[in-house]
Design an enzyme around this catalytic site. Structure first.
Site, mmCIF file in Angstrom:
data_model
loop_
_atom_site.group_PDB
_atom_site.id
_atom_site.type_symbol
_atom_site.label_atom_id
_atom_site.label_comp_id
_atom_site.label_asym_id
_atom_site.label_seq_id
_atom_site.Cartn_x
_atom_site.Cartn_y
_atom_site.Cartn_z
ATOM 1 N N GLU A 193 21.233 16.818 22.794
ATOM 2 C CA GLU A 193 22.019 17.495 24.142
ATOM 3 C C GLU A 193 22.411 18.788 24.093
ATOM 4 O O GLU A 193 22.755 19.354 25.012
ATOM 5 C CB GLU A 193 23.385 16.668 23.744
ATOM 6 C CG GLU A 193 24.184 17.005 22.368
ATOM 7 C CD GLU A 193 25.230 16.275 22.237
ATOM 8 O OE1 GLU A 193 25.120 15.252 22.144
ATOM 9 O OE2 GLU A 193 26.214 16.674 21.574
ATOM 10 N N ARG A 208 25.133 13.378 28.044
ATOM 11 C CA ARG A 208 24.354 14.288 27.172
ATOM 12 C C ARG A 208 25.080 15.282 26.442
ATOM 13 O O ARG A 208 24.870 16.596 26.442
ATOM 14 C CB ARG A 208 23.452 14.917 27.857
ATOM 15 C CG ARG A 208 21.917 15.183 27.263
ATOM 16 C CD ARG A 208 20.999 15.500 28.174
ATOM 17 N NE ARG A 208 19.708 15.765 26.977
ATOM 18 C CZ ARG A 208 18.560 15.635 27.339
ATOM 19 N NH1 ARG A 208 18.192 15.483 28.741
ATOM 20 N NH2 ARG A 208 17.621 15.673 26.578
ATOM 21 N N CYS A 209 26.264 14.775 25.419
ATOM 22 C CA CYS A 209 27.125 15.505 25.212
ATOM 23 C C CYS A 209 27.954 14.813 24.082
ATOM 24 O O CYS A 209 28.039 13.635 24.073
ATOM 25 C CB CYS A 209 28.293 16.221 26.302
ATOM 26 S SG CYS A 209 29.500 16.676 25.767
ATOM 27 N N GLN A 217 23.478 1.534 25.330
ATOM 28 C CA GLN A 217 23.170 2.363 24.193
ATOM 29 C C GLN A 217 23.447 1.876 22.767
ATOM 30 O O GLN A 217 23.098 2.667 21.848
ATOM 31 C CB GLN A 217 23.637 3.689 24.540
ATOM 32 C CG GLN A 217 23.088 4.426 25.765
ATOM 33 C CD GLN A 217 23.775 5.585 26.295
ATOM 34 O OE1 GLN A 217 24.205 6.017 27.355
ATOM 35 N NE2 GLN A 217 23.930 6.763 25.422
#
Ligand code: CDP
Length: 782
Positions: free
Chosen positions: A734, A364-365, A214
């Protein structure tokens, strides 16, 4: 003429043409001439000394080419590598293994099957050592040490807020509620596992690394830092992050497999592919959460929140390999004061080593925001119930008011904008909150268990302002490079990297809005460090707040140059020109205009005297502040007293992410995010027995929701633009994963509160609910 498709248009995703036709280009699709395979022997023990490694039988298997051990890497000082949190992580062990499924030996072979046969034939003798699984026990004096190179199992202590003032406020409060809340270890389980193809060119001393990452640029720098001393110099490293099948934070860390593949390619002079299988991914890659939070929330006699105190123990596994910004070892947990107006808070976190894989990634945070939101939203609900107040009214009474923004939170954040009352009111209207409360009372009178749960969360995304945020010292700005071609089409490159979020579409839409070039004629590229400008990558919903802003600013710079060219073409003064959609016209005579396409051509064919040719700009955006998206979610559940099964009857999600670039994509992000909030609330969990054996290391045991289990999502929106972002947008990727779990738990506990139930830790499995029902005499008779 194609439609411009600027902000607010739900244009279809450009990238889907290849994704839905199976034409994506993933690691598994990359095949290079002479490529060989790497597979990895992993430890069956959570803590053990390696007594002997015997590869003789494996070496005889046809196709097996060789082996790499920790001792081999030690010769080059490559057996350890730094983590992104300035800790150290083994690439391959030389003496002891620290968790079950840790990499022990790399096996190289002509194809994947021979490599796997080789792995099965390697014989290793281990001497088991004492295992530390529980982080509380790990922190006790005399606990067996996980790391020989450290003084104890205590990694760090971090705190924020005013301890004394908080202690005082809690002592003086009319009501104080206390609760231990545990958010278990979970795993991102993205569709594609992690993998790479390392291709070392021994003649040109150049490494091309195709990688599921990523953050390609950051990884390039890390590779150069780890292996610069053996000749991997940063200008000779090209990281290409091709299409990625989901990242969710799990593809930020540097995994040992990547480094072993590079070492193998350098040693053998051939391209080496490594790709995990599903169990390796679940058992050995970085995990998320694992926070044990002791929370206290206080209120005065009128039910106004006065203070919050949270003490947390964080289980990081055997190394701190989280990818948090350097100054924030506990991530952005200090957002835990939530959406409420009070002045006093204190929070502290102690991190512990245990014999587990590295943890602490941001699933996802935005770096521990999920943990923070879960804590405050559970506590607010418990406090409302304790005081006998309706949880919606209690929130409405305590929310920060619209006119208080920008709002300085007690733990130091400046919330940029918000309208929490509007979001909750909208969710209440959509779901019919007051009627549902009446229905609940009727059902309760009949002995039926129905619950309504609310979560009104505030997030902090967009890391970040460079004075606060860096990773390994590299500031967390992000970048856009935009070039307009002579025919008025464009290419734009970014330092971020989409993993399915739709950047090829939404970045093009931002540029379309600013430049008047149709989005379909703007090609967006990310993920190649040789071509894209440097950036810190995509995670923590930072792309829109950082690179999205960079796109807008770069486009505005281009427009300023375009104004000069238009003035030249129209023989007019620059200040007499007006920009509208896709053209400059002369003030007062709209028929005298030049479109962006006319201007682009002139930039290459007829630039004004003294103005350099071409039409392009690069911008590195350093955000002045984070963005603070928010939302209110309401969930309705019915609980089966015979089985403990929770049925999510309705779920309304009202989100506010400021200006929406592509409403359809935002809605998709929220649907996916809600499902990833539902998953840990009801199903997902990684556990270990006392010997460090993993439960949940495959999809038979690690339960993911399918379409069958997933509830139907109802979405709504409010729009409160960010005052400091060039297009008013806040991140959204998120939000739903962060906000949803508390709504589910609050609904379940709301259904059971009258029985004396105050809290249930996630995942709320039917078995757990059944035990709770039995313990409170509420289970249905046989
Ligand atoms: O960093 P990441 O892309 O995961 O998160 P994000 O910035 O929240 O964006 C997720 C997706 O939603 C991207 O395609 C964004 O461009 C889009 N988005 C949007 O259309 N409007 C917003 N206000 C925020 C995000």
């Amino acid at each position: 003429m194609a439609e411009i498709n600027g902000l607010g248009k739900s244009m279809k995703r450009k990238e889907d043409a290849r994704f839905i036709q199976g034409k994506g280009n993933y690691i598994e699709d990359i095949v290079l001439p002479g490529m060989i395979w790497l597979d990895i022997v992993r430890s069956p023990y959570a803590h053990a000394r390696i007594v002997n490694i015997d590869t003789s039988k494996a070496a005889k298997i046809p196709g097996v080419l060789g082996f790499i051990t920790g001792k081999d890497l030690e010769k080059y000082n490559l057996h350890w590598m730094p983590t992104l949190m300035s800790d150290r992580q083994m690439v391959l062990p030389t003496d002891t293994v620290k968790y079950q499924a840790q990499e022990v030996v790399g096996v190289l072979a002509t194809d994947r099957y021979a490599a796997a046969d080789g792995v099965a034939a390697v014989e290793i003798d281990y001497e088991p050592l004492p295992v530390v699984v529980d982080p509380f026990k790990a922190l006790q004096p005399g606990a067996p040490k996980v790391r020989e190179d450290k003084d104890s199992n205590h990694i760090w202590h971090w705190e924020a807020g005013d301890r004394e003032a908080t202690d005082r406020a809690i002592r003086q409060a009319a009501t104080v509620v206390k609760q231990r809340i545990y958010i278990p270890r979970i795993h991102v389980a993205s569709i594609e596992t992690c993998g790479c193809v390392a291709n070392w060119d021994p003649i040109n001393k150049h490494l091309t690394m195709y990688l599921t990452t990523q953050a390609p640029h950051a990884i390039r720098t890390v590779i150069a830092l780890v292996a610069g001393h053996v000749g991997l110099s940063e200008e000779n490293i090209r990281v290409i992050s091709p299409d990625i099948g989901g990242g969710f934070g799990g593809k930020v860390p540097v995994y040992p497999g990547y480094i072993i593949a590079i070492a193998a390619s350098v040693l053998l002079g051939r391209p080496v592919k490594w790709i995990e299988d599903r169990s390796e991914n679940l058992q050995a890659d970085s995990f998320a959460r694992d926070y044990h939070m002791d929370c206290e929330l206080a209120a005065d006699g009128g039910g106004r929140i006065t203070a919050l105190r949270i003490k947390t123990v964080a289980d990081h596994g055997y190394t701190d390999a989280a990818a948090n910004p350097s100054k924030y070892p506990a991530g952005l947990f200090s957002i835990c004061t939530g959406s409420y107006d009070y002045r006093t808070a204190f929070t502290e976190v102690d991190a512990a080593y245990t014999n587990k894989p590295p943890g602490g990634i941001a699933y996802r945070c935005s770096f521990r925001v999920t943990e923070a939101v879960h804590a405050i939203e559970r506590m607010v609900d418990i406090l409302a119930h304790e005081r006998g107040e309706d949880p919606a009214d209690f929130r409405l009474k305590n929310f920060i008011k619209k006119e208080q923004f920008p709002y300085k939170s007690p733990l130091g954040w400046e919330f940029d904008s918000g309208d929490y009352h509007a979001a909750l009111q909208k969710a209440m209207d959509m779901i019919g909150y007051r009627e549902l409360r009446k229905e609940q009372a009727e059902k309760r009178a009949r002995g039926e268990l129905m619950g309504i749960g609310i979560s009104s969360f505030t997030e902090v995304v967009g890391a970040g302002p460079s004075h606060q945020f860096d990773i390994l010292g590299i500031k967390m700005f992000d970048s856009a490079e935009v070039r307009i071609h002579p025919t008025g089409k464009a290419i734009a490159r970014f330092g971020t990297k989409s993993q399915g979020q739709g950047h090829e579409t939404t970045y093009a839409q931002i540029l379309a809005q600013e430049l008047g070039i149709p989005a379909e004629h703007i090609k967006v590229e990310e993920g190649d460090t040789d071509t894209a400008p440097y950036g810190l990558g995509t995670y923590a919903s930072r792309s829109t707040p950082t690179a999205g802003a960079a796109a807008a600013v770069a486009a505005r710079r281009i427009r300023e140059k375009a104004r000069k060219i238009a003035a030249h073409l129209l023989e007019s003064a620059e200040e007499d020109l007006v920009w509208e959609v896709d053209r400059f016209y002369v003030k007062g005579s709209p028929s005298r205009f030049k479109t962006i396409q006319d201007i682009a051509l002139a930039a290459y064919t007829n630039p004004p005297p003294g103005v350099e040719a071409g039409l392009e700009a690069t911008f590195y955006y350093d955000p002045p502040n984070m963005t603070f998206p928010f939302g209110s979610y309401i969930c309705v559940v019915d609980i089966d007293r015979g089985t403990g099964q929770v049925h999510v009857r309705r779920f309304v999600a009202v989100d506010d992410c400021g200006t929406r670039i592509n409403p359809m994509i935002v809605e998709g992000q929220i649907h996916g995010g809600l499902t990833m909030g539902f998953a840990p609330a009801f199903m997902e969990q990684i556990q270990y027995d006392e010997n460090g054996n993993i439960y949940g290391g495959n999809f038979m045991d690690y339960l993911l929701p399918t379409a069958v289990e997933t509830p139907r999502w109802e979405t709504g929106e409010t729009v409160t633009p960010s005052p400091h972002h060039p297009i008013g947008a806040k991140g959204v990727g998120e939000s739903a994963t962060v906000g949803a779990p508390a709504a589910f738990v609050n609904a379940v506990v709301d259904a059971l509160w009258h029985l004396g139930v105050r809290h249930i830790d996630i995942p709320i499995t039917p078995d757990k609910v059944w035990q709770v029902l039995k313990a409170h005499g509420a289970a249905a008779e046989e």
